[in-house]
Motif scaffolding. Structure first.
Motif: not given
Length: 287
Positions: A98-122
């Motif tokens: 509830s707090w994170a949504k008010a702060e604007g730091i809640w990801y409804e779709n977590l994949s948006d947080a890493v969109r365009g980034l390269r997944l590492l193997a480690n």
């Protein structure tokens, strides 16, 4: 004495307005600047609240009423601790969401947080790691900590001990589609950034020497260290880096000690319930 009525109201109702958010901001500023003290952590940790630990400090403050400090004062088995900590997780998650949504730091779709980034193997069972240029972005589960409060403790304590590789909290979300790996009991995730560090693997003996000089004693599990007040574990060669220069030559200080960077540490308060003769007394008060 504490007087944070708007924060407490928002925690209780799940309704965060601008007044409560501003009160929380001001409280963190007061703690960072020494006007108030959040007694859960040493004063040394609070010096980082204005930088890498700021969001983590907010989380810890809004969860301060969720911890039964008395439950940390008696020795518990690993299973007893796990059951206690998992039982606390659902309400902690709701408070943060509830707090994170008010702060604007809640990801409804977590994949948006890493969109365009390269997944590492480690990556590991705890975190999935992405290359974000000068930083690494990580999606962190509760697998190893069992509730958000202890993940937050880990971030704040890591940043106190190892500020060069400080962990910066970015936000939260839920992995409804298991995009980031299986989780035993919760799909709640932290999104964090950490500086990318370059180097080679150190030896266990080099890590031991560093930790002993820092006032920690190695345990039977050789990757775990403790003193009376803190436990730092998971210090294997994959989580500690011996820094190198641009020519890939290992770096040493003037006394010949290797320059070590600590990455994925498991930092905890050494309270009596941890079973390591800890003397840390948890107090979640603010004064």
């Amino acid at each position: 004495m504490e007087n944070n009525s708007n924060i407490d109201r928002a925690i209780a109702t799940g309704e965060w307005d601008s007044t409560a958010l501003t009160e929380l901001d001001n409280l963190i500023n007061d703690i960072e600047n020494g006007r108030k003290h959040f007694k859960r952590f040493p004063l040394a940790a609070e010096r980082h609240f204005g930088a890498s630990s700021r969001l983590a400090a907010k989380v810890s403050v809004i969860l301060r009423g969720e911890a039964d400090a008395g439950s940390t004062q008696q020795r518990l088995t690993k299973l007893q601790r796990r059951k206690r900590d998992q039982a606390a997780s659902p309400r902690q998650e709701r408070i943060i969401e509830s707090w994170a949504k008010a702060e604007g730091i809640w990801y409804e779709n977590l994949s948006d947080a890493v969109r365009g980034l390269r997944l590492l193997a480690n990556h590991s069972s705890e975190a999935v790691v992405y290359d974000n240029g000068l930083n690494l972005t990580k999606i962190v589960s509760l697998n190893h900590f069992f509730n958000p409060q202890f993940v937050t403790d880990r971030i704040i304590l890591h940043n106190m001990f190892f500020p060069v590789t400080s962990i910066k909290l970015l936000g939260f979300g839920r992995d409804f589609n298991n995009l980031f790996g299986e989780c035993d009991f919760s799909d709640f995730r932290f999104v964090v950034d950490q500086p990318y560090t370059k180097g080679v693997k150190p030896s266990i003996e080099q890590i031991k020497t560093f930790m002993e000089k820092s006032g920690f004693e190695q345990q039977r599990t050789p990757t775990t260290y403790k003193n009376d007040y803190f436990i730092i574990s998971d210090l294997h060669e994959g989580n500690v880096i011996h820094a190198t220069d641009l020519a890939d030559c290992p770096l040493y200080d003037d006394e010949g000690n290797p320059t070590l960077f600590f990455i994925d540490t498991d930092c905890r308060l050494n309270t009596p319930d941890q079973g390591k003769d800890g003397k840390y007394v948890v107090d979640n008060g603010i004064e």
